[in-house]
Design an enzyme around this catalytic site. Sequence first.
Site, PDB file in Angstrom:
ATOM      1  N   HIS A   1       0.081   0.369 -10.484  1.00 22.82           N
ATOM      2  CA  HIS A   1      -1.057  -0.585  -9.506  1.00 22.82           C
ATOM      3  C   HIS A   1      -1.295  -1.487 -10.423  1.00 22.82           C
ATOM      4  O   HIS A   1      -2.729  -1.809 -10.414  1.00 22.82           O
ATOM      5  CB  HIS A   1      -2.058   0.256  -8.735  1.00 22.82           C
ATOM      6  CG  HIS A   1      -2.378  -0.356  -7.626  1.00 22.82           C
ATOM      7  ND1 HIS A   1      -2.693   0.555  -6.416  1.00 22.82           N
ATOM      8  CD2 HIS A   1      -2.430  -1.629  -7.197  1.00 22.82           C
ATOM      9  CE1 HIS A   1      -3.164  -0.296  -5.444  1.00 22.82           C
ATOM     10  NE2 HIS A   1      -2.963  -1.368  -5.788  1.00 22.82           N
TER      11      HIS A   1
ATOM     12  N   ARG B   1       0.835  -1.319  -0.126  1.00 24.60           N
ATOM     13  CA  ARG B   1      -0.015  -0.040   0.012  1.00 24.60           C
ATOM     14  C   ARG B   1       0.870   1.352  -0.081  1.00 24.60           C
ATOM     15  O   ARG B   1       1.883   1.427   0.578  1.00 24.60           O
ATOM     16  CB  ARG B   1      -0.756   0.144   1.312  1.00 24.60           C
ATOM     17  CG  ARG B   1      -2.013  -1.115   1.089  1.00 24.60           C
ATOM     18  CD  ARG B   1      -3.139  -0.679   0.228  1.00 24.60           C
ATOM     19  NE  ARG B   1      -4.081  -1.730   0.091  1.00 24.60           N
ATOM     20  CZ  ARG B   1      -4.270  -2.448  -0.929  1.00 24.60           C
ATOM     21  NH1 ARG B   1      -3.680  -2.440  -1.745  1.00 24.60           N
ATOM     22  NH2 ARG B   1      -5.452  -3.479  -0.994  1.00 24.60           N
TER      23      ARG B   1
ATOM     24  N   GLU C   1      -2.836   8.192  -6.135  1.00 24.05           N
ATOM     25  CA  GLU C   1      -2.967   7.266  -7.419  1.00 24.05           C
ATOM     26  C   GLU C   1      -4.115   7.848  -8.300  1.00 24.05           C
ATOM     27  O   GLU C   1      -5.148   8.051  -7.692  1.00 24.05           O
ATOM     28  CB  GLU C   1      -3.146   5.747  -7.038  1.00 24.05           C
ATOM     29  CG  GLU C   1      -1.899   5.242  -6.602  1.00 24.05           C
ATOM     30  CD  GLU C   1      -2.083   3.764  -6.161  1.00 24.05           C
ATOM     31  OE1 GLU C   1      -3.032   2.980  -6.384  1.00 24.05           O
ATOM     32  OE2 GLU C   1      -1.112   3.264  -5.549  1.00 24.05           O
TER      33      GLU C   1
END
Length: 226
Positions: A223, A175, A204
Amino acid sequence: AVPGLKIISQYAVGVNNIDLGGATQRGIPVGHTPGVLTEATADMIFALILASARRVVELAGIVKAGHWRHSVGPDHYGVNVHGKTLGILGMGRIGQAVARRGRLGFGMNILYYSRSPVPAADTALAARRLSLEEVLAQSDFVCAVLPLSAATNRLIGQREFRLMKPGAIFINGGRGATIDEAALIQALRDGTIDGAGLDVFEREPLPVDSPLLQMDNVVALPHIGS
């Protein structure tokens, strides 16, 4: 906004994007899919380890730009992965899958930081559970696969990066908010660590003005671990 909502089903492992308190107050069950992404995420994390160590993205860019005019010299040498020490922060399912790849595929020495021991990894992979400080100080590659919680929020900051080896490479496949990103950027700029492979970030999508995008020693992915 949806008074008749009966259940929330998350097709991912983490549930940090769901208001669990609000769901609990309304009696709404929340489901997720633990385990289904373990191997895919571990594959991606190890790809980041290899790409960062061998400078794959940077060198591929040189070739594509037509700048490969002579034999590659020391300025572009990477570092070996085989036989090095891999420190894993968070030894859950994904951490153990990364450890298997490192130990069985690359003969790596496995260290890990975890709230509790993982006897299966200790036995099968000769892994050793150490303090956070010991893992950081002894590892050639530090791989964070930590869940986000109050205890892990910005767990890795300026102090922690300074504990790492000067030639170490940092990988984050957990994370983004478990890392102080400003401290990471500074550690990369001043040579406190050698490089980073990142699939997650504090914000993000990663802002286009992020200094991370200007660094040759950073491999950044959108990601895609899942």
